[in-house]
Write an enzyme that holds these catalytic residues in place. Structure first.
Site, PDB file in Angstrom:
ATOM      1  N   HIS B 123       0.875  -1.180   0.000  1.00  0.00           N
ATOM      2  CA  HIS B 123       0.000   0.000   0.000  1.00  0.00           C
ATOM      3  C   HIS B 123       0.912   1.230   0.000  1.00  0.00           C
ATOM      4  O   HIS B 123       2.032   1.169   0.513  1.00  0.00           O
ATOM      5  CB  HIS B 123      -0.826  -0.055   1.288  1.00  0.00           C
ATOM      6  CG  HIS B 123      -1.909   0.966   1.409  1.00  0.00           C
ATOM      7  ND1 HIS B 123      -1.660   2.269   1.764  1.00  0.00           N
ATOM      8  CD2 HIS B 123      -3.248   0.871   1.245  1.00  0.00           C
ATOM      9  CE1 HIS B 123      -2.807   2.926   1.817  1.00  0.00           C
ATOM     10  NE2 HIS B 123      -3.784   2.110   1.504  1.00  0.00           N
ATOM     11  N   ASP B 200       2.942  -4.734   7.819  1.00  0.00           N
ATOM     12  CA  ASP B 200       1.744  -3.900   7.689  1.00  0.00           C
ATOM     13  C   ASP B 200       0.527  -4.816   7.768  1.00  0.00           C
ATOM     14  O   ASP B 200       0.184  -5.505   6.809  1.00  0.00           O
ATOM     15  CB  ASP B 200       1.796  -3.154   6.352  1.00  0.00           C
ATOM     16  CG  ASP B 200       0.498  -2.427   6.051  1.00  0.00           C
ATOM     17  OD1 ASP B 200      -0.409  -2.417   6.917  1.00  0.00           O
ATOM     18  OD2 ASP B 200       0.378  -1.874   4.940  1.00  0.00           O
ATOM     19  N   GLN B 203      -4.820  -4.824   6.890  1.00  0.00           N
ATOM     20  CA  GLN B 203      -5.911  -5.686   6.421  1.00  0.00           C
ATOM     21  C   GLN B 203      -6.016  -6.973   7.220  1.00  0.00           C
ATOM     22  O   GLN B 203      -7.077  -7.583   7.284  1.00  0.00           O
ATOM     23  CB  GLN B 203      -5.683  -6.074   4.947  1.00  0.00           C
ATOM     24  CG  GLN B 203      -5.889  -4.953   3.965  1.00  0.00           C
ATOM     25  CD  GLN B 203      -7.312  -4.463   3.928  1.00  0.00           C
ATOM     26  OE1 GLN B 203      -8.244  -5.198   4.243  1.00  0.00           O
ATOM     27  NE2 GLN B 203      -7.494  -3.215   3.565  1.00  0.00           N
ATOM     28  N   LYS B 226     -10.493  -1.045  10.120  1.00  0.00           N
ATOM     29  CA  LYS B 226     -10.590  -2.181   9.204  1.00  0.00           C
ATOM     30  C   LYS B 226     -10.875  -3.475   9.960  1.00  0.00           C
ATOM     31  O   LYS B 226     -10.878  -4.555   9.389  1.00  0.00           O
ATOM     32  CB  LYS B 226      -9.296  -2.314   8.394  1.00  0.00           C
ATOM     33  CG  LYS B 226      -9.117  -1.141   7.407  1.00  0.00           C
ATOM     34  CD  LYS B 226      -7.953  -1.381   6.486  1.00  0.00           C
ATOM     35  CE  LYS B 226      -7.470  -0.127   5.792  1.00  0.00           C
ATOM     36  NZ  LYS B 226      -8.331   0.317   4.700  1.00  0.00           N
ATOM     37  N   CYS B 364      -4.851   2.563  -3.587  1.00  0.00           N
ATOM     38  CA  CYS B 364      -3.620   3.072  -2.977  1.00  0.00           C
ATOM     39  C   CYS B 364      -2.472   2.094  -3.179  1.00  0.00           C
ATOM     40  O   CYS B 364      -1.609   1.939  -2.304  1.00  0.00           O
ATOM     41  CB  CYS B 364      -3.810   3.377  -1.492  1.00  0.00           C
ATOM     42  SG  CYS B 364      -4.971   4.700  -1.223  1.00  0.00           S
TER      43      CYS B 364
END
Lengths: 152, 406
Positions: B123, B200, B203, B226, B364
């Site tokens: 992202h 990261d 998600q 999220k 993104c």
């Protein structure tokens, strides 16, 4: 589906499928890039003006949604063969149509075929798709080549 | 623990509405998930009963607010299995957490000639902060490529890792492709050359169990919104030994123990990194979202979502003119696709009028779009409350979109 057909009128679907004046102009007096960073739509417009200031030829290339491709295609048809001095007024008429109140009927007489894009008013997130080509052509006409045109 | 989809949907007030006279099918969960009533109630309860500043008041409200705020930290610690709640730093979201590491750890540990390695499927929030860091300090940003299935080219990892590599930034679950990356392998290999790894997990956390100690990652970031929590709140997990020596990211209240005009002593972890009055309501809502996830069971939710994804992929493969973007062997929750003859933005508008919310765009992750040679994709992404009926509605609407442009 009634709402959607307001936006995706047959004329728009046709122009998206077979855009008019699509491609490069080898000889052109003006050109400009347009870019919508929100959705990634990219356009390049070419303009060939005669000494008398008539749009002798016009073309565009790029990628985008049906609204943006059809709008560019319809725009090239609308300005081809006309004095470039008329462009600014048409730009404003178009801009007015796509941002005016829904109750206001598009001015068919001034806008002609462009009036089919009046449906975008109902879809606020899509107005910029219709106006990107106009902003891009305006930069070409005004000769500001340095920065790509944006819709804001 | 039972998984009753109708009962679970009852937890989400927003789902029970019509959009353009059609029942809402919310399939844009990778952008943000909806919030269960328990989260909304926790935020409301805080503002109606407990609103006060944290860590300073001696009055009852401040004590209640502080207790609820710190209880959320402990819930998050347990969720990701951090060794200590000192390792859980609340941030504005995953993006701010990455920026915190890039600034605080990056400025002091990465210099000219060093390398930062990210993947092609990151992202923008796991690209741009590193790019900015590299520009500041004269380091080089390297990229681990992806293949045409949307999987990392793991065979190239060994060549890209070397003694100059100081940090690897890798997404756990790709928002644009749905790919689940083998982060444990990457961490082992990165550690072998002395590099630190930031995962990261923006998600991932709503869709799979995450154990930061088992992964042995150095940093892990995620965003509450999220994972059924509020917007504007997220977290940075960092190993205590790393966080201890990192300078503060921002200066202000709460991050100090003593201030004079000559010098300031910084507060201990985690407060050293939480300058200013935090997003107290959001943090409490974040904690309530963790409770909701635990009550329903991440394993149950993941199994439900996998069956939805398999069902959707089955329909997608049979759909004429549809190209799935991202066909990794290991994937979750995301169906990204293009439809021949219909631009993703037109699809987004057409589906919206059918009450179906999807995302259309570059997600993104512009480098991913560039890899697949598309300007944008349409993306349906699933959460605990989605149903096969909603997927049927999606594909019926896709059929109508195709007809409209025929």
């Amino acid at each position: 589906m009634f709402d959607l057909r307001d936006l995706y009128q047959q004329v728009i679907v046709d122009h998206n499928k077979s855009p008019r004046n699509f491609g490069k102009l080898d000889a052109c007096s003006h050109e400009a890039d347009g870019y919508n960073p929100l959705c990634g739509d990219k356009l390049h417009v070419y303009l060939q003006l005669s000494d008398a200031g008539i749009v002798e030829d016009v073309a565009f290339e790029g990628e985008g949604c049906a609204i943006s491709i059809a709008s560019a295609s319809l725009m090239t048809e609308a300005i081809k063969g006309k004095p470039v001095a008329d462009f600014e007024a048409l730009f404003r008429d178009f801009q007015h149509m796509v941002t005016s109140d829904l109750a206001e009927q598009p001015d068919d007489e001034r806008l002609g075929k462009l009036a089919v894009l009046g449906g975008v008013r109902e879809f606020p997130s899509r107005i910029k798709c219709a106006t990107l080509c106009w902003h891009t052509m305006r930069s070409a006409v005004q000769g500001s080549h340095n920065t790509p045109a944006k819709t804001e | 623990m039972s998984f009753d989809i109708e009962q679970l949907r009852g937890d989400f007030p927003i789902l029970h509405q019509q959009v353009y006279d059609r029942p809402l099918a919310y399939l844009d969960n990778a952008a943000t998930t909806q919030k269960p009533k328990a989260v909304i109630d926790a935020v409301r309860h805080y503002y109606e009963r407990d609103n006060a500043n944290v860590h300073r008041g001696v009055h009852a409200l401040s004590e209640r607010a502080t207790a609820a705020y710190e209880a959320a930290r402990e819930k998050l610690r347990a969720l990701v299995n951090a060794a200590s709640s000192h390792e859980i730093i609340f941030t504005r979201g995953a993006t701010e957490a990455i920026n915190l590491v890039a600034s605080s750890w990056g400025n002091t540990h990465i210099g000219a000639g060093d390398e930062v390695l990210v993947s092609e499927m990151e992202h923008h929030s796991d690209i741009v902060p590193w790019q900015m860091l590299c520009e500041r300090v004269g380091a080089t940003l390297k990229v681990l490529p992806i293949n045409d299935a949307g999987e990392l080219c793991m065979e190239q990892l060994d060549d890209l890792l070397n003694e100059r590599t100081k940090l690897v930034g890798i997404v756990h679950l790709s928002n644009a492709l749905g790919t689940i990356n083998p982060v444990a392998d990457i961490i082992t290999k990165a550690h072998a050359v002395g590099a630190r790894v930031l995962v990261d997990g923006a998600q991932a956390v709503a869709h799979m169990a995450v154990d930061v100690q088992a992964l042995d990652c150095d940093f892990y970031v995620t965003s509450a919104h999220k994972m059924y929590g509020p917007t504007g709140i997220g977290l940075l997990y960092g190993k205590e030994t790393l966080l201890e020596v990192m300078p503060p990211y921002q200066g202000g209240g709460d991050m100090i123990t003593m201030v004079t005009f000559e010098e300031t002593q910084y507060n201990e972890l985690p407060y050293k990194f939480e300058a200013g009055t935090p997003n107290i309501a959001g943090t409490i809502g974040f904690g309530a979202a963790v409770d909701w996830l635990n009550d329903n069971g991440i394993a149950n939710i993941a199994a439900h979502e996998q069956s939805l994804l398999a069902y959707a992929i089955g329909q997608a493969e049979a759909f004429d003119g549809l190209r799935i973007i991202g066909t990794a062997a290991s994937k979750a929750t995301v169906l990204s696709f293009t439809l021949q003859g219909v631009h993703p933005h037109d699809l987004g508008t057409i589906l919206d009028r059918e009450g179906i919310a999807i995302r259309a765009g570059h997600h993104c992750a512009m480098p991913v779009m560039q890899h697949f040679g598309v300007p944008a994709t349409a993306r349906a992404s699933f959460a605990a409350y989605n149903t096969k009926a909603e997927i049927d509605a999606l594909f019926e609407a896709l059929g109508r979109a195709r007809d409209l442009f025929a």
